[in-house]
Design a protein around this motif. Structure first.
Motif, PDB file in Angstrom:
ATOM      1  N   LYS A 201      -7.819   0.973   0.374  1.00 34.08           N
ATOM      2  CA  LYS A 201      -7.439   0.241  -0.629  1.00 34.08           C
ATOM      3  C   LYS A 201      -6.208   0.413  -1.099  1.00 34.08           C
ATOM      4  O   LYS A 201      -5.309  -0.329  -1.683  1.00 34.08           O
ATOM      5  N   ARG A 202      -5.597   1.756  -1.115  1.00 37.11           N
ATOM      6  CA  ARG A 202      -4.421   2.190  -1.961  1.00 37.11           C
ATOM      7  C   ARG A 202      -3.192   1.998  -0.959  1.00 37.11           C
ATOM      8  O   ARG A 202      -1.988   2.156  -1.682  1.00 37.11           O
ATOM      9  N   ILE A 203      -2.996   1.607   0.289  1.00 40.67           N
ATOM     10  CA  ILE A 203      -1.865   1.792   1.076  1.00 40.67           C
ATOM     11  C   ILE A 203      -0.822   0.671   0.617  1.00 40.67           C
ATOM     12  O   ILE A 203       0.162   0.838   1.043  1.00 40.67           O
ATOM     13  N   PHE A 204      -1.248  -0.339  -0.011  1.00 38.84           N
ATOM     14  CA  PHE A 204      -0.399  -1.493  -0.498  1.00 38.84           C
ATOM     15  C   PHE A 204       0.329  -0.905  -1.801  1.00 38.84           C
ATOM     16  O   PHE A 204       1.076  -1.709  -2.404  1.00 38.84           O
ATOM     17  N   VAL A 210      -0.553   8.069   3.266  1.00 37.47           N
ATOM     18  CA  VAL A 210      -1.794   8.641   3.920  1.00 37.47           C
ATOM     19  C   VAL A 210      -1.148   9.899   4.390  1.00 37.47           C
ATOM     20  O   VAL A 210      -0.289   9.902   5.088  1.00 37.47           O
ATOM     21  N   GLU A 211      -1.696  11.175   4.198  1.00 33.16           N
ATOM     22  CA  GLU A 211      -1.004  12.196   4.443  1.00 33.16           C
ATOM     23  C   GLU A 211       0.460  12.247   4.141  1.00 33.16           C
ATOM     24  O   GLU A 211       1.370  12.076   5.243  1.00 33.16           O
ATOM     25  N   LYS A 212       0.650  12.465   2.884  1.00 34.05           N
ATOM     26  CA  LYS A 212       2.013  12.492   2.387  1.00 34.05           C
ATOM     27  C   LYS A 212       3.161  12.773   3.035  1.00 34.05           C
ATOM     28  O   LYS A 212       4.004  12.262   3.751  1.00 34.05           O
ATOM     29  N   SER A 213       2.917  14.440   3.544  1.00 30.72           N
ATOM     30  CA  SER A 213       4.272  14.782   4.235  1.00 30.72           C
ATOM     31  C   SER A 213       4.325  14.316   5.776  1.00 30.72           C
ATOM     32  O   SER A 213       5.489  14.078   6.305  1.00 30.72           O
ATOM     33  N   VAL A 239      -2.517 -10.019   2.396  1.00 29.18           N
ATOM     34  CA  VAL A 239      -2.457  -9.204   3.482  1.00 29.18           C
ATOM     35  C   VAL A 239      -3.933  -8.280   3.671  1.00 29.18           C
ATOM     36  O   VAL A 239      -4.208  -7.944   2.747  1.00 29.18           O
ATOM     37  N   ASN A 240      -4.556  -8.496   5.003  1.00 28.84           N
ATOM     38  CA  ASN A 240      -5.772  -7.795   5.111  1.00 28.84           C
ATOM     39  C   ASN A 240      -5.680  -6.567   6.072  1.00 28.84           C
ATOM     40  O   ASN A 240      -4.804  -6.464   6.925  1.00 28.84           O
ATOM     41  N   VAL A 241      -6.470  -5.505   6.058  1.00 28.14           N
ATOM     42  CA  VAL A 241      -6.536  -4.416   6.997  1.00 28.14           C
ATOM     43  C   VAL A 241      -7.842  -3.974   7.370  1.00 28.14           C
ATOM     44  O   VAL A 241      -8.791  -3.989   6.477  1.00 28.14           O
ATOM     45  N   GLU A 242      -8.216  -3.849   8.343  1.00 28.76           N
ATOM     46  CA  GLU A 242      -9.207  -3.169   9.062  1.00 28.76           C
ATOM     47  C   GLU A 242      -8.709  -1.956   9.753  1.00 28.76           C
ATOM     48  O   GLU A 242      -7.746  -2.269  10.374  1.00 28.76           O
ATOM     49  N   SER A 243      -9.519  -0.940   9.618  1.00 27.04           N
ATOM     50  CA  SER A 243      -8.943   0.423  10.132  1.00 27.04           C
ATOM     51  C   SER A 243     -10.389   1.333  10.553  1.00 27.04           C
ATOM     52  O   SER A 243     -11.188   1.425   9.957  1.00 27.04           O
TER      53      SER A 243
END
Ligand code: ADP
Length: 272
Positions: A201-204, A210-213, A239-243
């Protein structure tokens, strides 16, 4: 005998007025928090490349580095940090212009399959470097949509380059379309590392990684998907995402079907 009705009405009007004011104040507070957080995030993100470049340049200035090869290596690293800084400032400008509504969309009809071919051509070098196959399904099909060509190009560029970046070496990326009713959906699929449900939910959000470094190492600004989200909102879409972790991700977005037109550049090429 006094009728209570006018009083009731006044009461109701005062109540509505107070409610509206309260809503306005809340909105202002929300914007203020947003502004403060934005400045804090930006300062933090700017610091990283500045700090790195500063370190290399100062070490060179101090004259402690005798070896010419090491000196060149340091200069190259400083240059890379500055390039990153340039990219970051560019993306920041885009995002701030989008948030203030300064960027207007210019809608036109175009073939999104042709646009995708251009994006793939441009990313060929990057894909080859990581030995990733990028496939456009239904190569000779055309899919006309209505949208802002430049902005959709940017969306496709971000999604395909992410798919290439976050897929294991020798991975596969494929792009395909689905036409239904009055809409064309574009899918960008990879068989890479995937995204854990809690991050999905947060990648936008701006600067969310994800995994900052690990993601930072890949050289992105952390703004790509935030820009994509804004552009799709400008098209009254999303925009949608499934992962799935270790299986891969599918990003998709919908556009309205467009009228068939000649290829965008065909006109110029045909002119005598
Ligand atoms: P960045 O510049 O870091 O790539 P983005 O906004 O484009 O920023 O993406 C945000 C984060 O979402 C990335 O840092 C990465 O962790 C994750 N991500 C984006 N696309 C993919 C993908 N196709 N597969 C796995 N993770 C992805």
């Amino acid at each position: 005998k006094i009728s209570l009705n006018p009083l009731k009405r006044i009461n109701r009007d005062i109540y509505t007025y107070a409610e509206n004011k309260q809503r306005e104040i809340q909105e202002l507070k929300r914007m203020e928090t947003f502004r403060r957080e934005f400045i804090a995030d930006v300062s933090h993100e700017l610091k990283t490349p500045i700090f790195a470049a500063q370190g290399f340049v100062h070490t060179l200035l101090d004259g402690a580095v005798e070896d010419k090869k090491v000196r060149t290596k340091f200069l190259k690293k400083a240059a890379k940090s500055l390039d990153g800084l340039d990219l970051l400032v560019h993306d920041l400008l885009t995002i701030s212009q989008m948030e203030t509504g300064e960027i207007k969309m210019h809608f036109e009809n175009f073939d999104i399959a042709a646009l995708t071919k251009e994006v793939i051509d441009q990313l060929e070098g990057k894909a080859e470097k990581r030995r990733i196959t990028v496939t456009l399904e239904g190569k000779n099909e055309q899919h006309f949509v209505k949208g802002d060509y430049q902005r959709i190009y940017q969306v496709m560029m971000n999604l395909v380059s992410n798919a290439i970046k976050y897929t294991r070496k020798e991975g596969e990326v494929s792009i395909y379309f689905e036409e239904r009713n009055n809409e064309v959906t574009t899918f960008v699929k990879d068989n890479g590392r995937g995204i854990p449900p809690k991050d999905l939910k947060r990648i936008f959000e701006r600067f969310y990684r994800v995994e900052k470094s690990r993601s930072k190492e890949k050289g992105g600004t952390g703004l790509g998907l935030a820009i994509v989200k804004h552009i799709m909102e400008g098209h009254d879409s999303s925009v949608n995402v499934e992962s799935e972790v270790d299986v891969g991700s599918i990003f998709s977005f919908k556009l309205k079907k467009g009228k068939p037109v000649a290829h965008r550049f065909a006109e110029e090429e045909d002119e005598e």
